[in-house]
Design a protein around this motif. Structure first.
Motif, PDB file in Angstrom:
ATOM      1  N   GLN A   4       0.822  -1.209   0.000  1.00 20.54           N
ATOM      2  CA  GLN A   4       0.000   0.000   0.000  1.00 20.54           C
ATOM      3  C   GLN A   4       0.856   1.259   0.000  1.00 20.54           C
ATOM      4  O   GLN A   4       0.510   2.247  -0.662  1.00 20.54           O
ATOM      5  N   ASP A   5       1.987   1.228   0.699  1.00 21.55           N
ATOM      6  CA  ASP A   5       2.907   2.370   0.661  1.00 21.55           C
ATOM      7  C   ASP A   5       3.436   2.580  -0.753  1.00 21.55           C
ATOM      8  O   ASP A   5       3.494   3.713  -1.249  1.00 21.55           O
ATOM      9  N   TRP A   6       3.846   1.496  -1.395  1.00 21.96           N
ATOM     10  CA  TRP A   6       4.418   1.604  -2.739  1.00 21.96           C
ATOM     11  C   TRP A   6       3.373   1.986  -3.780  1.00 21.96           C
ATOM     12  O   TRP A   6       3.706   2.562  -4.811  1.00 21.96           O
ATOM     13  N   GLY A   7       2.109   1.682  -3.531  1.00 18.76           N
ATOM     14  CA  GLY A   7       1.060   1.969  -4.501  1.00 18.76           C
ATOM     15  C   GLY A   7       0.309   3.263  -4.260  1.00 18.76           C
ATOM     16  O   GLY A   7      -0.508   3.664  -5.093  1.00 18.76           O
ATOM     17  N   ARG A   8       0.606   3.957  -3.150  1.00 20.93           N
ATOM     18  CA  ARG A   8      -0.223   5.099  -2.761  1.00 20.93           C
ATOM     19  C   ARG A   8      -0.220   6.219  -3.797  1.00 20.93           C
ATOM     20  O   ARG A   8      -1.266   6.766  -4.156  1.00 20.93           O
ATOM     21  N   ARG A   9       0.945   6.575  -4.293  1.00 20.03           N
ATOM     22  CA  ARG A   9       1.030   7.685  -5.260  1.00 20.03           C
ATOM     23  C   ARG A   9       0.327   7.315  -6.568  1.00 20.03           C
ATOM     24  O   ARG A   9      -0.357   8.144  -7.174  1.00 20.03           O
ATOM     25  N   LEU A  10       0.491   6.074  -6.982  1.00 18.72           N
ATOM     26  CA  LEU A  10      -0.156   5.592  -8.207  1.00 18.72           C
ATOM     27  C   LEU A  10      -1.670   5.649  -8.077  1.00 18.72           C
ATOM     28  O   LEU A  10      -2.371   6.150  -8.970  1.00 18.72           O
ATOM     29  N   VAL A  11      -2.198   5.127  -6.980  1.00 22.70           N
ATOM     30  CA  VAL A  11      -3.641   5.104  -6.773  1.00 22.70           C
ATOM     31  C   VAL A  11      -4.199   6.528  -6.749  1.00 22.70           C
ATOM     32  O   VAL A  11      -5.258   6.808  -7.324  1.00 22.70           O
ATOM     33  N   GLY A  12      -3.477   7.446  -6.108  1.00 20.42           N
ATOM     34  CA  GLY A  12      -3.924   8.830  -6.083  1.00 20.42           C
ATOM     35  C   GLY A  12      -4.018   9.422  -7.480  1.00 20.42           C
ATOM     36  O   GLY A  12      -4.982  10.130  -7.803  1.00 20.42           O
ATOM     37  N   PHE A  13      -3.035   9.129  -8.320  1.00 18.83           N
ATOM     38  CA  PHE A  13      -3.069   9.632  -9.700  1.00 18.83           C
ATOM     39  C   PHE A  13      -4.243   9.039 -10.469  1.00 18.83           C
ATOM     40  O   PHE A  13      -4.939   9.738 -11.217  1.00 18.83           O
ATOM     41  N   TYR A  14      -4.474   7.741 -10.300  1.00 21.87           N
ATOM     42  CA  TYR A  14      -5.607   7.108 -10.978  1.00 21.87           C
ATOM     43  C   TYR A  14      -6.930   7.707 -10.519  1.00 21.87           C
ATOM     44  O   TYR A  14      -7.847   7.916 -11.324  1.00 21.87           O
TER      45      TYR A  14
END
Length: 311
Positions: free
Chosen positions: A268-278
């Motif tokens: 979840q830490d590694w994916g947080r920025r990606l999910v926010g952009f999506y």
């Protein structure tokens, strides 16, 4: 919805990225000291980011087994990185095939392909140095990658490429800053982070330009596609063979890893920025949310926030 012509903006972005590429690029075969010995007592990734950290199985491992597990996990992630980059290179070649080959946008695509060739060579050299197998993503994921690189078009290749790019970027930013890790790991992470920042910018801006021009059906298809890519990528970052390499039952260890809250927190830490952009670009929602939750990249009770490009 009328299609907005963003040609000039796209060319300006490509011009900036081409200029940056001339200033900050690396030849890993000469930039990295591949002959330097690995440190005997240093981890390859922060031990708290190892998939079994904090579990009863981790507690039963000896100090050397824990270091060896970190070595195999980093090697495995690198082998998955090569798989992703090979897919991306083919998607970029398909993307430019019908476009103006003299445009700066296409010329930057060629530059990114050259970067990815060097990155794949760098990751392969690191795996060899670690004396680890080329784990890869697994047979099923490999087949799905073949499908993706053949059929993805429009905004889909850029949206899908961001998944692995941003996850690996977040992971490697942690690694390059951690002075307790193997120097080779930190050198590889540093090179990849610097050059990958341009690739992320290229893909993000293409997604942001293209998403407003999609109709409702195209949005729904893109959401579902990237959800599937996220699920397959996250579930295949670590091959069960890494556990067998340190003397563990691979199936039992894989099960323990996927129920490990430390592992969930890392993803979840590694994916947080990606999910926010999506979320900002209307790419989270619909039936694909179940895949996102199963991927581990979001919490089990995740609900997307308000998107700027809903529909």
């Amino acid at each position: 919805m009328p299609v907005k012509d963003d040609t000039k903006d796209r060319e300006r972005t490509a011009e900036r990225l081409l200029t940056a590429s001339t200033k900050n690029w690396f030849d890993p075969l000469t930039e990295i000291d591949w002959e330097a010995p690995l440190l005997p007592d240093a981890f390859f990734i922060d031990e708290e980011r190892c998939t079994l950290y904090g579990t009863p199985m981790w507690d039963r491992l000896g100090p050397q087994q824990r270091i060896d597990l970190s070595r195999h996990e980093v090697a495995c992630t690198a082998s998955v990185g090569i798989w992703v980059e090979v897919i991306l290179m083919q998607l970029l070649v398909r993307h430019v095939y019908d476009q103006d080959m003299t445009s700066r946008h296409v010329q930057y695509a060629f530059t990114e392909i050259a970067d990815e060739c060097r990155h794949s060579t760098m990751f392969g050299s690191m795996i060899t140095k670690f004396e680890c197998p080329n784990y890869g993503p697994g047979r099923h994921a490999h087949a799905l990658g073949r499908f993706l690189k053949t059929v993805a078009s429009g905004v889909q290749p850029f949206a899908a490429a961001l998944i692995a790019e941003e996850i690996l970027d977040a992971m490697q930013r942690e690694m390059m800053r951690n002075e307790t890790l193997q120097p080779l790991v930190r050198d590889v992470a540093r090179i990849h982070v610097i050059e990958e920042a341009r690739h992320v910018r290229y893909a993000r801006e293409e997604v942001a330009r293209r998403m407003p021009n999609l109709n409702r059906a195209q949005r729904a298809m893109c959401r579902l596609l990237i959800a599937r890519v996220a699920h397959v990528t996250a579930r295949n970052l670590i091959h069960p063979g890494v556990y067998a390499a340190v003397g563990l039952d691979p199936r039992a260890a894989a099960r323990e890893a996927w129920t490990n809250p430390h592992r969930s927190r890392a993803l979840q830490d590694w994916g947080r920025r990606l999910v926010g952009f999506y979320e900002e670009n209307g790419l989270m929602g619909g039936p694909g949310l179940a895949l996102w939750r199963r991927s581990g990249l979001v919490a089990p009770d995740y609900r997307p926030g308000k998107s700027t490009n809903g529909g």
